[in-house]
Design an enzyme around this catalytic site. Structure first.
Site, mmCIF file in Angstrom:
data_model
loop_
_atom_site.group_PDB
_atom_site.id
_atom_site.type_symbol
_atom_site.label_atom_id
_atom_site.label_comp_id
_atom_site.label_asym_id
_atom_site.label_seq_id
_atom_site.Cartn_x
_atom_site.Cartn_y
_atom_site.Cartn_z
ATOM 1 N N ASN A 118 0.782 -1.028 -0.081
ATOM 2 C CA ASN A 118 -0.017 0.021 0.047
ATOM 3 C C ASN A 118 0.898 1.369 -0.059
ATOM 4 O O ASN A 118 2.096 1.245 0.198
ATOM 5 C CB ASN A 118 -0.871 -0.136 1.081
ATOM 6 C CG ASN A 118 -2.084 -0.965 1.248
ATOM 7 O OD1 ASN A 118 -2.502 -1.417 0.192
ATOM 8 N ND2 ASN A 118 -1.940 -1.758 2.329
ATOM 9 N N CYS A 163 -5.457 -7.578 -4.487
ATOM 10 C CA CYS A 163 -6.011 -6.383 -5.068
ATOM 11 C C CYS A 163 -6.600 -6.676 -6.496
ATOM 12 O O CYS A 163 -5.748 -7.239 -7.172
ATOM 13 C CB CYS A 163 -4.873 -5.336 -5.127
ATOM 14 S SG CYS A 163 -5.599 -3.881 -6.153
ATOM 15 N N ASN A 193 -8.884 -10.321 1.757
ATOM 16 C CA ASN A 193 -8.535 -8.931 2.752
ATOM 17 C C ASN A 193 -9.877 -8.461 3.241
ATOM 18 O O ASN A 193 -10.778 -8.824 2.826
ATOM 19 C CB ASN A 193 -7.797 -8.249 1.817
ATOM 20 C CG ASN A 193 -8.531 -7.595 0.773
ATOM 21 O OD1 ASN A 193 -9.509 -8.284 0.148
ATOM 22 N ND2 ASN A 193 -7.865 -6.686 -0.312
ATOM 23 N N HIS A 220 -13.096 -6.584 4.503
ATOM 24 C CA HIS A 220 -13.926 -5.529 4.215
ATOM 25 C C HIS A 220 -15.208 -5.360 5.022
ATOM 26 O O HIS A 220 -15.780 -6.275 5.386
ATOM 27 C CB HIS A 220 -14.773 -5.817 2.454
ATOM 28 C CG HIS A 220 -13.425 -5.726 1.605
ATOM 29 N ND1 HIS A 220 -12.852 -4.537 0.916
ATOM 30 C CD2 HIS A 220 -12.762 -6.794 1.052
ATOM 31 C CE1 HIS A 220 -11.729 -4.987 0.192
ATOM 32 N NE2 HIS A 220 -11.714 -6.393 0.317
ATOM 33 N N GLU A 278 -9.546 2.621 1.437
ATOM 34 C CA GLU A 278 -8.823 1.645 1.826
ATOM 35 C C GLU A 278 -7.669 1.759 2.919
ATOM 36 O O GLU A 278 -7.230 2.770 2.843
ATOM 37 C CB GLU A 278 -8.030 1.168 0.440
ATOM 38 C CG GLU A 278 -8.823 0.720 -0.829
ATOM 39 C CD GLU A 278 -7.982 0.069 -1.790
ATOM 40 O OE1 GLU A 278 -7.326 -0.867 -1.736
ATOM 41 O OE2 GLU A 278 -8.373 0.696 -3.132
ATOM 42 N N ARG A 279 -7.686 0.640 3.748
ATOM 43 C CA ARG A 279 -6.743 0.715 4.848
ATOM 44 C C ARG A 279 -5.302 0.885 4.240
ATOM 45 O O ARG A 279 -4.801 0.543 3.155
ATOM 46 C CB ARG A 279 -6.633 -0.586 5.562
ATOM 47 C CG ARG A 279 -6.474 -1.749 5.009
ATOM 48 C CD ARG A 279 -6.272 -2.902 5.743
ATOM 49 N NE ARG A 279 -5.941 -4.166 4.995
ATOM 50 C CZ ARG A 279 -5.702 -5.299 5.676
ATOM 51 N NH1 ARG A 279 -5.780 -5.582 6.749
ATOM 52 N NH2 ARG A 279 -5.181 -6.256 4.846
ATOM 53 N N CYS A 324 -11.642 -0.477 -6.149
ATOM 54 C CA CYS A 324 -11.053 -1.302 -5.238
ATOM 55 C C CYS A 324 -11.809 -2.789 -5.789
ATOM 56 O O CYS A 324 -13.006 -3.048 -5.603
ATOM 57 C CB CYS A 324 -11.212 -1.208 -3.990
ATOM 58 S SG CYS A 324 -10.743 -2.852 -3.002
ATOM 59 N N GLY A 339 -12.856 -5.084 -3.325
ATOM 60 C CA GLY A 339 -14.039 -4.357 -2.534
ATOM 61 C C GLY A 339 -15.450 -4.289 -3.234
ATOM 62 O O GLY A 339 -16.386 -4.490 -2.515
#
Length: 278
Positions: A62, A71, A161, A163, A212-213, A221, A224
């Site tokens: 990131n 991603c 990841n 969400h 996004e973190r 995303c 996402g």
């Protein structure tokens, strides 16, 4: 060191060929290249490496240097990179990620260049410990949460990841700079969280903005969008196939309930190429 700047629906990364270059401190390099004032400017860094288990391996960092597991937009661009640069002649490519091996289906134009990529993003997980989210329930589905003084309803999904999908009436006028960081760092999310703010347009169309973190608000995303499609279906707002409208473009998401897998189709484009000092 040569790099390629690529984007999928405006979700942009700097790509480096790990077959050619050995990166000693990728976390620091990601922070350097991601800076939009003093660097190349991106949502992060993706290094394409050899793999013992798949055709390729991608390592994602990131903008703040933290490593990400997966991603969706980034992996589509990996497919275009390796095919267009003749690292493979396959149109079905496997890529190792920290959330498992993903399969890419490449759509190639008349000039033998990749235009779009369909990705098997994998199986969504709703188990709180796997996301992770602090909860004693079997699923966090349509649960209440109060953030920055405002009540929301959230559905939490892992696509490799974490969400948190939140449904809102007007996503365009949402103060994401206010609520995004508060969600990301909420004590309910021990590994921080990616937050999708979703407005349902109709049964096959949703609009989404994402915080996004480690990167803040991004143009898109892919995981996402996948999590949002799953959450929309489980909350009975949409069918299992939806167009997800993002700030940077539109993704087509299919939630195949028979195999419990999510497929994402969208563009992958090269922005420009250049060199950075090692």
């Amino acid at each position: 060191m040569k790099f390629t700047k690529m984007q999928g629906c405006g979700n942009d990364y700097v790509y480096i060929n790990g077959f050619v270059y050995e990166i000693d401190e990728p976390e620091e390099l990601s922070k350097k290249v991601s800076d939009r004032h003093f660097g190349v400017g991106s949502d992060g860094l993706i290094i394409i490496n050899p793999s013992n288990e798949a055709d390729f391996r991608m390592n994602i960092y990131n903008a703040d240097g933290s490593e990400a597991k997966m991603c969706g937009n980034g992996i589509r661009c990996v497919g275009k990179y390796v095919y267009d640069k003749e690292m493979t002649n396959k149109k079905i490519v496997t890529v190792e990620t920290l959330s498992g091996i993903k399969t890419l289906f490449l759509s190639v134009n008349d000039e033998d260049k990749v235009e779009s990529v369909r990705v098997n993003v994998g199986k969504p997980s709703l188990t709180p410990a796997e996301i992770p989210v602090v909860s004693d329930k079997e699923q966090v589905l349509d649960e209440s949460i109060k953030v920055a003084g405002k009540k929301f309803k959230m559905t939490c999904v892992s696509m490799g990841n974490p969400h948190c999908v939140v449904f809102v009436d007007d996503v365009d006028n949402l103060d994401i700079e206010k609520y995004g960081p508060e969600f990301e760092n909420n004590e309910l999310f021990p590994d921080r969280i990616n937050t999708e703010f979703v407005q349902v347009v109709d049964k096959n169309h949703i609009k989404m903005r994402v915080w996004e973190r480690g990167s803040g608000e991004t143009m898109a995303c892919g995981t996402g969008a996948s999590a949002s499609a799953v959450a929309s279906y489980l909350n009975e707002f949409t069918e299992n196939e939806v167009y997800v409208e993002l700030l940077g473009g539109t993704l087509y998401i299919e939630y195949d309930t028979s195999e419990d897998a999510v497929y994402m189709t969208g563009p992958a484009e090269i922005s420009f190429e250049g060199e950075i000092e090692e």
